[in-house]
Design a protein around this motif. Structure first.
Motif, short mmCIF file in Angstrom:
data_model
loop_
_atom_site.label_atom_id
_atom_site.label_comp_id
_atom_site.label_asym_id
_atom_site.label_seq_id
_atom_site.Cartn_x
_atom_site.Cartn_y
_atom_site.Cartn_z
N LYS A 36 0.84 -1.21 0.00
CA LYS A 36 0.00 0.00 0.00
C LYS A 36 0.87 1.26 0.00
CE LYS A 36 -4.09 -1.91 2.32
NZ LYS A 36 -4.89 -2.02 1.12
N ARG A 37 1.90 1.25 0.83
CA ARG A 37 2.80 2.40 0.90
C ARG A 37 3.59 2.57 -0.40
NH1 ARG A 37 5.80 1.76 6.52
NH2 ARG A 37 7.06 3.41 5.60
N ALA A 38 3.99 1.46 -1.03
CA ALA A 38 4.73 1.52 -2.29
C ALA A 38 3.84 2.11 -3.40
CB ALA A 38 5.23 0.14 -2.69
N LYS A 39 2.58 1.68 -3.44
CA LYS A 39 1.66 2.24 -4.45
C LYS A 39 1.52 3.75 -4.26
CE LYS A 39 -1.99 -0.27 -3.72
NZ LYS A 39 -3.28 -0.99 -3.78
N HIS A 40 1.38 4.17 -3.02
CA HIS A 40 1.27 5.60 -2.73
C HIS A 40 2.55 6.34 -3.16
CE1 HIS A 40 0.03 9.28 -0.73
NE2 HIS A 40 1.22 9.32 -0.16
N SER A 41 3.69 5.75 -2.89
CA SER A 41 4.96 6.38 -3.26
C SER A 41 5.08 6.52 -4.78
CB SER A 41 6.14 5.57 -2.72
OG SER A 41 6.14 5.58 -1.31
N ILE A 42 4.64 5.51 -5.51
CA ILE A 42 4.67 5.60 -6.97
C ILE A 42 3.75 6.72 -7.44
CG2 ILE A 42 4.04 4.42 -9.12
CD1 ILE A 42 5.06 1.81 -7.76
N GLN A 43 2.56 6.80 -6.86
CA GLN A 43 1.63 7.87 -7.23
C GLN A 43 2.22 9.25 -6.96
OE1 GLN A 43 -1.67 6.54 -4.85
NE2 GLN A 43 -2.62 5.42 -6.55
N GLU A 44 3.02 9.34 -5.89
CA GLU A 44 3.64 10.62 -5.52
C GLU A 44 4.97 10.84 -6.24
OE1 GLU A 44 2.29 12.96 -3.40
OE2 GLU A 44 0.51 11.70 -3.55
N LYS A 45 5.33 9.93 -7.14
CA LYS A 45 6.59 10.00 -7.90
C LYS A 45 7.82 9.92 -7.01
CE LYS A 45 4.39 11.00 -11.84
NZ LYS A 45 3.47 9.95 -12.15
N ASP A 46 7.67 9.29 -5.85
CA ASP A 46 8.79 9.06 -4.93
C ASP A 46 9.31 7.64 -5.19
OD1 ASP A 46 10.60 8.81 -2.90
OD2 ASP A 46 9.19 9.29 -1.28
N PHE A 47 10.06 7.51 -6.27
CA PHE A 47 10.45 6.19 -6.74
C PHE A 47 11.51 5.51 -5.86
CE2 PHE A 47 9.06 8.32 -10.79
CZ PHE A 47 7.82 7.68 -10.83
N ASN A 48 12.34 6.28 -5.19
CA ASN A 48 13.33 5.67 -4.29
C ASN A 48 12.63 4.99 -3.11
OD1 ASN A 48 15.59 6.41 -5.77
ND2 ASN A 48 15.80 8.37 -4.71
N THR A 49 11.64 5.67 -2.54
CA THR A 49 10.89 5.07 -1.44
C THR A 49 10.11 3.86 -1.93
OG1 THR A 49 10.72 7.19 -0.30
CG2 THR A 49 9.12 5.49 0.32
N ALA A 50 9.51 3.97 -3.11
CA ALA A 50 8.77 2.84 -3.68
C ALA A 50 9.70 1.63 -3.84
CB ALA A 50 8.16 3.22 -5.02
N HIS A 51 10.90 1.88 -4.35
CA HIS A 51 11.88 0.79 -4.51
C HIS A 51 12.17 0.12 -3.17
CE1 HIS A 51 15.52 -1.39 -5.59
NE2 HIS A 51 16.08 -0.81 -4.55
N ASP A 52 12.43 0.94 -2.15
CA ASP A 52 12.75 0.39 -0.82
C ASP A 52 11.59 -0.45 -0.27
OD1 ASP A 52 15.21 1.64 -0.96
OD2 ASP A 52 14.60 3.34 0.30
N LEU A 53 10.38 0.04 -0.45
CA LEU A 53 9.21 -0.68 0.06
C LEU A 53 8.97 -1.98 -0.69
CD1 LEU A 53 6.95 2.45 0.56
CD2 LEU A 53 7.78 0.94 2.39
N ILE A 54 9.12 -1.94 -1.99
CA ILE A 54 8.93 -3.16 -2.80
C ILE A 54 10.00 -4.18 -2.42
CG2 ILE A 54 9.01 -4.12 -5.14
CD1 ILE A 54 7.74 -1.40 -6.07
N THR A 55 11.21 -3.72 -2.17
CA THR A 55 12.28 -4.62 -1.75
C THR A 55 11.95 -5.26 -0.40
OG1 THR A 55 13.90 -3.31 -2.97
CG2 THR A 55 14.77 -4.76 -1.27
N ARG A 56 11.33 -4.50 0.48
CA ARG A 56 10.92 -5.06 1.78
C ARG A 56 9.87 -6.15 1.58
NH1 ARG A 56 10.39 -0.38 6.29
NH2 ARG A 56 10.52 -2.17 7.67
N VAL A 57 8.96 -5.96 0.64
CA VAL A 57 7.95 -6.99 0.36
C VAL A 57 8.63 -8.24 -0.20
CG1 VAL A 57 5.83 -7.56 -0.89
CG2 VAL A 57 6.17 -5.24 -0.02
#
Length: 130
Positions: A36-57
C-alpha cells in the motif's frame, strides 16, 4: 523520537513473544502494508521510497519461503505462488507498475484471510485449558 522508540520496543516484544503462526500472519500483514505504501509512493513520484518498500515486500516473501514446511504437498504450490509474486514485484519495481503491485496485494490479502481462518479453526479444536 520517544514515541518511535516505544513503538520499536513494542514491535520487538510482539515479535519475540509471537507463535510461529502469529509471525506468519504478521508477515502477510506487513506485505500488505508495504505494498500500500509503495503504491502511494509511486503515485507521488517518490520512486526511491517505492523501490525500498517493494524490496521489503520481496524480503517478506523470501522469509515466507524459508518458513514453508515442505513435508506438506501444499508447500510446493505455495512456493510456486511466492515465486510468481516475487517476479511480479521485480516487474513492478522496474516499471513502477501499480497494477502489478495490486495483483501481489490480492494474493497477500487472500493468504492472510485464509491463514486467519486456519488459525481460528486450529484454536477452536484445541482442548480448553482449565
Amino acid at each position: 523520537m520517544l514515541q518511535t522508540t516505544a513503538q520499536n520496543t513494542y514491535k520487538q516484544n510482539q515479535v519475540g513473544t509471537a507463535t510461529p503462526q502469529d509471525l506468519t500472519l504478521m508477515l502477510y500483514e506487513g506485505g500488505i502494508k508495504f505494498i500500500k505504501r509503495a503504491k502511494h509512493s509511486i503515485q507521488e513520484k517518490d520512486f526511491n521510497t517505492a523501490h525500498d518498500l517493494i524490496t521489503r515486500v520481496q524480503d517478506i516473501i523470501s522469509e515466507l519461503i524459508i518458513t514453508l514446511d515442505r513435508k506438506y504437498p501444499v508447500a510446493e504450490q505455495m512456493l510456486l505462488l511466492y515465486d510468481f509474486m516475487k517476479n511480479r514485484l521485480i516487474e513492478a519495481n522496474i516499471k513502477k507498475d501499480i497494477a502489478a503491485l495490486e495483483e501481489v496485494e490480492e494474493f497477500f490479502v487472500e493468504f492472510r484471510d485464509t491463514w486467519k481462518q486456519a488459525m481460528q479453526i486450529a484454536r477452536s479444536q484445541q482442548p480448553q485449558q482449565k
